[in-house]
Design an enzyme around this catalytic site. Structure first.
Site, PDB file in Angstrom:
ATOM      1  N   GLU A 187      -7.960  54.125  -3.224  1.00 35.97           N
ATOM      2  CA  GLU A 187      -7.081  53.381  -3.887  1.00 35.97           C
ATOM      3  C   GLU A 187      -7.397  53.435  -5.332  1.00 35.97           C
ATOM      4  O   GLU A 187      -8.528  53.535  -5.440  1.00 35.97           O
ATOM      5  CB  GLU A 187      -7.345  51.856  -3.604  1.00 35.97           C
ATOM      6  CG  GLU A 187      -6.438  51.109  -4.449  1.00 35.97           C
ATOM      7  CD  GLU A 187      -6.492  49.371  -4.100  1.00 35.97           C
ATOM      8  OE1 GLU A 187      -6.121  48.547  -4.801  1.00 35.97           O
ATOM      9  OE2 GLU A 187      -7.311  49.272  -2.921  1.00 35.97           O
ATOM     10  N   ARG A 188      -6.445  53.947  -6.134  1.00 32.64           N
ATOM     11  CA  ARG A 188      -6.457  54.045  -7.446  1.00 32.64           C
ATOM     12  C   ARG A 188      -7.663  55.324  -7.612  1.00 32.64           C
ATOM     13  O   ARG A 188      -8.468  55.594  -8.498  1.00 32.64           O
ATOM     14  CB  ARG A 188      -7.144  53.069  -8.433  1.00 32.64           C
ATOM     15  CG  ARG A 188      -6.159  51.764  -8.006  1.00 32.64           C
ATOM     16  CD  ARG A 188      -4.751  51.935  -8.354  1.00 32.64           C
ATOM     17  NE  ARG A 188      -4.075  50.790  -8.228  1.00 32.64           N
ATOM     18  CZ  ARG A 188      -2.479  50.813  -8.356  1.00 32.64           C
ATOM     19  NH1 ARG A 188      -2.034  51.920  -8.333  1.00 32.64           N
ATOM     20  NH2 ARG A 188      -1.863  49.482  -8.073  1.00 32.64           N
ATOM     21  N   ASN A 230     -11.128  46.082  -1.255  1.00 33.64           N
ATOM     22  CA  ASN A 230     -10.290  45.476   0.091  1.00 33.64           C
ATOM     23  C   ASN A 230     -10.776  46.189   1.119  1.00 33.64           C
ATOM     24  O   ASN A 230     -10.208  46.999   1.726  1.00 33.64           O
ATOM     25  CB  ASN A 230      -8.635  45.833  -0.352  1.00 33.64           C
ATOM     26  CG  ASN A 230      -8.484  45.395  -1.741  1.00 33.64           C
ATOM     27  OD1 ASN A 230      -8.749  44.531  -2.394  1.00 33.64           O
ATOM     28  ND2 ASN A 230      -7.836  46.186  -2.821  1.00 33.64           N
ATOM     29  N   LYS A 307     -15.215  41.058  -2.386  1.00 34.33           N
ATOM     30  CA  LYS A 307     -14.063  40.561  -3.156  1.00 34.33           C
ATOM     31  C   LYS A 307     -13.309  39.452  -2.106  1.00 34.33           C
ATOM     32  O   LYS A 307     -13.331  39.677  -1.094  1.00 34.33           O
ATOM     33  CB  LYS A 307     -12.993  41.801  -3.459  1.00 34.33           C
ATOM     34  CG  LYS A 307     -11.778  41.203  -3.904  1.00 34.33           C
ATOM     35  CD  LYS A 307     -10.772  42.558  -4.065  1.00 34.33           C
ATOM     36  CE  LYS A 307      -9.373  42.001  -4.584  1.00 34.33           C
ATOM     37  NZ  LYS A 307      -8.556  43.163  -4.585  1.00 34.33           N
ATOM     38  N   GLU A 311      -5.985  38.810  -4.186  1.00 38.57           N
ATOM     39  CA  GLU A 311      -4.992  39.729  -3.844  1.00 38.57           C
ATOM     40  C   GLU A 311      -5.113  39.914  -2.509  1.00 38.57           C
ATOM     41  O   GLU A 311      -5.012  40.854  -1.585  1.00 38.57           O
ATOM     42  CB  GLU A 311      -5.322  41.029  -4.536  1.00 38.57           C
ATOM     43  CG  GLU A 311      -5.327  40.953  -5.919  1.00 38.57           C
ATOM     44  CD  GLU A 311      -5.518  42.343  -6.841  1.00 38.57           C
ATOM     45  OE1 GLU A 311      -5.092  42.508  -7.799  1.00 38.57           O
ATOM     46  OE2 GLU A 311      -6.410  42.829  -6.007  1.00 38.57           O
ATOM     47  N   ARG A 344     -17.706  39.619  -6.771  1.00 43.58           N
ATOM     48  CA  ARG A 344     -16.568  39.863  -7.930  1.00 43.58           C
ATOM     49  C   ARG A 344     -16.104  38.598  -8.349  1.00 43.58           C
ATOM     50  O   ARG A 344     -15.700  37.734  -7.596  1.00 43.58           O
ATOM     51  CB  ARG A 344     -15.581  40.989  -7.383  1.00 43.58           C
ATOM     52  CG  ARG A 344     -15.820  42.098  -7.260  1.00 43.58           C
ATOM     53  CD  ARG A 344     -14.957  43.130  -6.784  1.00 43.58           C
ATOM     54  NE  ARG A 344     -14.188  43.913  -7.746  1.00 43.58           N
ATOM     55  CZ  ARG A 344     -12.767  44.109  -7.996  1.00 43.58           C
ATOM     56  NH1 ARG A 344     -11.924  43.723  -6.965  1.00 43.58           N
ATOM     57  NH2 ARG A 344     -12.295  44.965  -9.023  1.00 43.58           N
ATOM     58  N   ASP A 389      -6.983  42.821 -16.415  1.00 45.87           N
ATOM     59  CA  ASP A 389      -7.120  43.811 -15.296  1.00 45.87           C
ATOM     60  C   ASP A 389      -7.266  45.317 -16.061  1.00 45.87           C
ATOM     61  O   ASP A 389      -6.306  46.026 -16.050  1.00 45.87           O
ATOM     62  CB  ASP A 389      -6.206  43.967 -14.234  1.00 45.87           C
ATOM     63  CG  ASP A 389      -6.416  44.764 -12.932  1.00 45.87           C
ATOM     64  OD1 ASP A 389      -7.401  45.305 -12.959  1.00 45.87           O
ATOM     65  OD2 ASP A 389      -5.545  44.938 -12.394  1.00 45.87           O
ATOM     66  N   GLU A 411     -18.002  45.026 -15.207  1.00 50.36           N
ATOM     67  CA  GLU A 411     -17.003  46.049 -14.224  1.00 50.36           C
ATOM     68  C   GLU A 411     -16.146  46.954 -15.150  1.00 50.36           C
ATOM     69  O   GLU A 411     -15.525  46.353 -15.885  1.00 50.36           O
ATOM     70  CB  GLU A 411     -16.507  45.350 -13.014  1.00 50.36           C
ATOM     71  CG  GLU A 411     -15.492  46.461 -12.113  1.00 50.36           C
ATOM     72  CD  GLU A 411     -14.881  45.520 -10.947  1.00 50.36           C
ATOM     73  OE1 GLU A 411     -13.809  46.313 -10.678  1.00 50.36           O
ATOM     74  OE2 GLU A 411     -15.276  44.891 -10.719  1.00 50.36           O
ATOM     75  N   GLU A 417      -6.675  53.657 -13.953  1.00 50.05           N
ATOM     76  CA  GLU A 417      -5.651  53.020 -13.304  1.00 50.05           C
ATOM     77  C   GLU A 417      -4.207  52.915 -14.189  1.00 50.05           C
ATOM     78  O   GLU A 417      -3.060  53.004 -13.674  1.00 50.05           O
ATOM     79  CB  GLU A 417      -5.940  51.496 -12.669  1.00 50.05           C
ATOM     80  CG  GLU A 417      -4.963  51.189 -11.692  1.00 50.05           C
ATOM     81  CD  GLU A 417      -5.503  49.727 -11.244  1.00 50.05           C
ATOM     82  OE1 GLU A 417      -4.674  48.934 -10.756  1.00 50.05           O
ATOM     83  OE2 GLU A 417      -6.888  49.655 -11.230  1.00 50.05           O
ATOM     84  N   GLU A 535      -3.030  53.891 -26.865  1.00 49.22           N
ATOM     85  CA  GLU A 535      -2.683  52.343 -27.074  1.00 49.22           C
ATOM     86  C   GLU A 535      -1.585  52.299 -27.772  1.00 49.22           C
ATOM     87  O   GLU A 535      -0.967  51.535 -27.802  1.00 49.22           O
ATOM     88  CB  GLU A 535      -3.955  51.764 -27.680  1.00 49.22           C
ATOM     89  CG  GLU A 535      -3.873  50.381 -28.311  1.00 49.22           C
ATOM     90  CD  GLU A 535      -4.811  49.619 -29.003  1.00 49.22           C
ATOM     91  OE1 GLU A 535      -4.943  48.585 -28.812  1.00 49.22           O
ATOM     92  OE2 GLU A 535      -5.844  50.495 -29.418  1.00 49.22           O
ATOM     93  N   TRP A 566       2.398  37.630 -11.050  1.00 51.58           N
ATOM     94  CA  TRP A 566       1.080  38.231 -11.162  1.00 51.58           C
ATOM     95  C   TRP A 566       0.194  37.786 -12.736  1.00 51.58           C
ATOM     96  O   TRP A 566      -0.903  38.382 -12.634  1.00 51.58           O
ATOM     97  CB  TRP A 566       1.084  39.503 -11.259  1.00 51.58           C
ATOM     98  CG  TRP A 566       1.825  40.336  -9.968  1.00 51.58           C
ATOM     99  CD1 TRP A 566       2.999  40.578  -9.824  1.00 51.58           C
ATOM    100  CD2 TRP A 566       0.954  40.307  -8.582  1.00 51.58           C
ATOM    101  NE1 TRP A 566       2.892  40.952  -7.934  1.00 51.58           N
ATOM    102  CE2 TRP A 566       1.734  40.809  -7.624  1.00 51.58           C
ATOM    103  CE3 TRP A 566      -0.623  39.857  -8.404  1.00 51.58           C
ATOM    104  CZ2 TRP A 566       1.316  41.030  -6.380  1.00 51.58           C
ATOM    105  CZ3 TRP A 566      -0.777  40.291  -7.109  1.00 51.58           C
ATOM    106  CH2 TRP A 566      -0.017  40.556  -6.065  1.00 51.58           C
TER     107      TRP A 566
END
EC number: 3.2.1.139
Length: 846
Positions: A187-188, A230, A307, A311, A344, A389, A411, A417, A535, A566
């Site tokens: 993932e990512r 996850n 976690k 989500e 987390r 995030d 973190e 991502e 940016e 979200w």
């Protein structure tokens, strides 16, 4: 250490010998030229002595690495011996732990104050001492010494170095993929399949694992979580736990301890219990037994990462238990073994945007503040650096200042991502250091985030850093040669968060690409400009990265930020934009910070421009401290950011012949892609807010593209005009596409001369459409829609800002009246799709 300026004089362009895949990263140990080593080889030690190295431990790795590195860098084949007592440092590199050295050879002078994993490095002529507080520390000292040598630095040194925090872990997001894919996905992750998992099991071939351990150890990373947060409960089955043991055995020589992410519902999913209530006695026993079994297999197991209740992940809130009670379930099971639990703080609920006071940025403090002091002493709460995030700009999470009785870690995300997914060059340390260097002013005193996570501010023994790194099977490890600088820098900053970002990228460049002054200057220049540029063209003033948060997190889609649950909202309408996070009228997020900081963020007069829209909802005409209005700043920043990266390909081309061909070609492809995709971002964002606000760009750039020829306005055969969504992902909102073969033709009404022909098209998943561009019937270039073979970002199946891509043909001789034709042929599920053609005079950017 900074390389001596005198040496740099000699480091002219050094031609590479052969192509390099990137597999060795910054540990290439390339041979130094004679102009650098002259006068040093005769005065170099002739042996390596290691005192009491444990079998297959970090001290043995230090010995073998020194031998390998010195042979590669200097061409010297040193004798290596392991002795219980050999104290002479004459002509010798002595490697030892502090305890062994002092028991065998007496006390060192000066007296050392080494923390866990720290080291002493002394290099004076033919006498070198590398002394670690433990075996890991000695290994870290050996890597640092080799780094100096690889950079051509033979200066005398004598210093102690200690890590800023005890926990410095990599977090992998690898999946078992038992039911969805033969190869474990990540993932990512943008660097290929998992190095750990295959078809629901830990792989038979784990040959990449020790190579990864070596990279991690070289920058001081001492732990790794091998699976996705996850988590899949099946990792805890007996077959996979045996695999975890094999992985741990391969990481152990590099001082990297293994931990795993847990699925909170494992007792029910895997253990056939009727509950996963953390206070249920059968659940407690299940986790205790499972933990005991893990430590039977892996005695130095690092711990658990959890976690929960976020989500869709299960957690203690399911049973009306607190998050602390959930964390302590694992803490009690693992405490007898000396392990830790990393819990987390990424917990949030779906929200209703019509509620003016709803704010996802408040979630971490809301969920965790009242639990301060309730976590067991071996629990570490892991906090994302900002409240949302991994955005391109966020304030430091206020949770860092709200858990004085609880140990915390920060973190950071090496895998990009939201920040170009390794297809856009974005050097991240300057971003990270805006957070690490932020002063929370707890109780009106200096409280830098870096000193909170180290444990210093609130006097905690635990504390540290987690980097979401997500390496894969690609030879470049994370999907891009230049992006590896972020992995290197994460280790350097976890060790010393006050290290200079430019010094880090200079060191990485020397180690990765050699000592050419031109190469160093070019890569450092591009890297240091890259985050401000990204940016600029993705999202500024604290509005977040204006990407598609509902799909791939890759291309532009500002509309997706709002009207969903979200919580990554901009609250943009036709007149105003930005989140009101004040206490007086908004969500109250500003008030989650200590008073000195809260007072600053509460008012527009004292909020810095780069966070204005994070904390305040203002009109587009609101005047910033810079003197610009919000909307004009948007236009200017998007144009200047994109303009910066237009120069990157030419900068890289200037290095041809000074970088090996394999990496030269790969990096050039990515920089050219970024230059084109930055224009997609620029136009998509500028057009969206121009439409929404009805306020034109004062410099008349937005909607003004005099060199473009819209594809739908060309003479078409076989192509049809199609809609693009979001509409601003196409110039003038339309494109042309065909499943078969089509042509688009136009007469060029430009003065005769040399031009760059740029073509924006769409490259979606499902095939490789082919294209040919012709001038008066003669081909000037062909290509395929096959970027998925070269880029690792999350691809789209639609014509949108994710799939929009650009190709350019330079120095094309054109005469007025020439006929230009684009021929496109679809393939499988991929249509041939074109947005526009730009015929650009020399030096002009569309």
């Amino acid at each position: 250490m900074v390389i001596q300026s005198l040496l740099i004089f000699f480091l002219a362009a050094i031609a590479p010998v052969s192509a390099e895949s990137g597999i060795d990263a910054w540990l290439r140990y390339a041979r130094l030229p004679g102009s650098v080593t002259r006068g040093h080889l005769n005065s170099f030690p002739n042996r390596i002595v290691v005192l009491n190295a444990s079998k297959n431990g970090p001290l043995a790795s230090a010995s073998s690495e020194l031998h390998k590195g010195i042979q590669g860098i200097l061409g010297l084949d040193l004798d290596v011996s392991s002795s219980g007592k050999s104290c002479s440092a004459q002509n010798t590199i002595v490697v030892s732990t502090l305890e062994t050295y002092q028991s065998s050879c007496g006390k060192l002078s000066p007296k050392l104050n080494l923390k866990e994993d720290g080291y002493w490095l002394s290099a004076k002529g033919k006498s070198v001492q590398i002394i670690g507080q433990n075996e890991r520390g000695a290994l870290y000292g050996a890597f640092q010494y080799l780094s100096l040598l690889a950079q051509g630095d033979f200066s005398e040194v004598a210093y102690a170095s200690n890590p800023s925090a005890p926990v410095r872990w990599a977090n992998q997001w690898d999946n078992l993929n038992a039911a969805t894919a033969a190869h474990g996905s990540i993932e990512r992750g943008y660097g290929g399949a998992s190095i750990f998992f295959n078809n629901g099991l830990i792989k038979d071939d784990l040959s990449r694992v020790p190579l990864y351990g070596r990279l991690l150890a070289s920058v001081g990373i001492n732990g790794i979580i091998i699976n996705n947060v996850n988590a899949d409960a099946n990792l805890l089955n007996e077959t996979n736990l045996a695999g975890v043991k094999r992985i741990a055995d391969l990481f152990r020589p590099w001082g990297v301890k293994v931990g795993i992410s847990l699925n909170f519902a494992s007792p029910q999913v895997l253990g056939a219990l009727t509950t996963f209530d953390p206070l249920d006695s059968t659940v407690i026993k299940w986790w205790t037994d499972k933990t005991n079994r893990i430590y039977q297999l892996v005695p130095d197991f690092a711990g658990y990462l959890v976690k929960a209740n976020s989500e869709g992940q299960p957690g203690p809130l399911t049973y009306n238990r607190t998050l602390a009670e959930g964390a302590n379930l694992f803490a009690k099971a693992i405490e007898p073994h000396g392990g830790i639990v990393v819990f987390r703080a990424f917990v949030y609920d779906q929200l209703n945007e019509t509620n003016w006071r709803a704010d996802r940025a408040n979630a971490a403090v809301q969920f965790f503040k009242d639990l301060d002091g309730q976590f067991d002493s071996n629990v570490l709460v892991q906090i994302k650096f900002g409240p949302i995030d991994f955005q391109v700009r966020e304030p430091a999470s206020p949770l860092f200042a709200n858990l004085p009785k609880t140990a915390v870690s920060i973190e950071l995300q090496v895998t990009q991502e939201y920040l170009g997914q390794q297809c856009h060059l974005v050097y991240l340390p300057p971003l990270w250091q805006t957070i690490l260097g932020f002063d929370m002013r707890y109780n009106h005193r200096q409280s830098y985030v870096r000193d909170i996570v180290s444990g210093e501010v609130f006097n905690h023994k635990l504390g540290g850093y987690a980097g979401v790194i997500n390496v894969g099977m690609d030879d470049t490890w994370i999907g891009s040669h230049l992006a590896m600088s972020n992995m290197f820098a994460f280790g350097r900053l976890a060790w010393n968060p006050q290290a200079d970002s430019q010094d880090i990228i200079e060191e990485w460049t020397r180690l990765t690409f050699g000592l050419s002054r031109d190469v160093i200057s070019a890569i450092v220049d591009m890297s240091m400009k890259s985050w401000p540029a990204y940016e600029g063209y993705s999202g500024n003033l604290g509005i977040q990265t204006l990407t598609d948060i509902l799909y791939t997190h890759y291309g532009a889609n500002p509309a997706s930020q709002d009207n969903n649950g979200w919580g990554q909202w901009t609250r943009a309408d036709s007149k105003t934009i930005g989140m009101d996070r004040t206490v007086s009228n908004g969500t109250g997020n500003a008030g989650q910070y200590p008073k000195d900081v809260a007072d600053k963020f509460e008012h527009t007069q004292t909020t810095p421009d780069d966070l204005m829209l994070w904390f305040h909802h203002v009109p587009y005409t609101f005047k910033l401290h810079s003197g610009k209005t919000v909307i004009q700043h948007f236009y200017d920043a998007h144009y200047s950011g994109a303009a910066t990266v237009q120069k990157f390909p030419a900068t890289w081309k200037s290095l041809k012949g000074q970088v090996d061909a394999e990496r030269y070609v790969d990096v050039l492809y990515r920089l050219q892609y970024q230059a084109g995709h930055s224009l997609v971002w620029r136009d998509g964002i500028s057009e969206f807010y121009r439409n929404l606000s009805s306020i034109p760009d004062k410099l008349n750039r937005v909607r003004n593209h005099p060199h473009r020829i819209e594809a739908e306005e060309m003479e078409l055969s076989g192509f049809t005009t199609v809609n693009v969504s979001p509409t601003e992902c196409a110039s003038k909102y339309k494109a042309i596409a065909t499943n078969g073969t089509g042509t688009a033709t136009t007469k060029l009404n430009v003065p005769s001369g040399k031009y760059t022909v740029a073509i924006n098209y769409y490259d979606v998943m499902g095939g490789s459409a082919s294209y040919d561009v012709l001038l008066n019937g003669k081909s000037i270039g062909t290509w395929k829609g096959d970027s998925e073979n070269y880029l690792g970002h999350d691809f789209s199946t639609f014509l949108d800002c994710h799939s929009a891509i650009r190709i350019t043909f330079e120095d094309v001789k054109i005469s007025r009246g020439d006929k230009l034709t684009i021929k496109g042929t679809g393939d499988a599920q991929e249509q041939a799709a074109i947005d526009y053609v730009a015929v650009l005079p020399q030096g002009v950017v569309d």
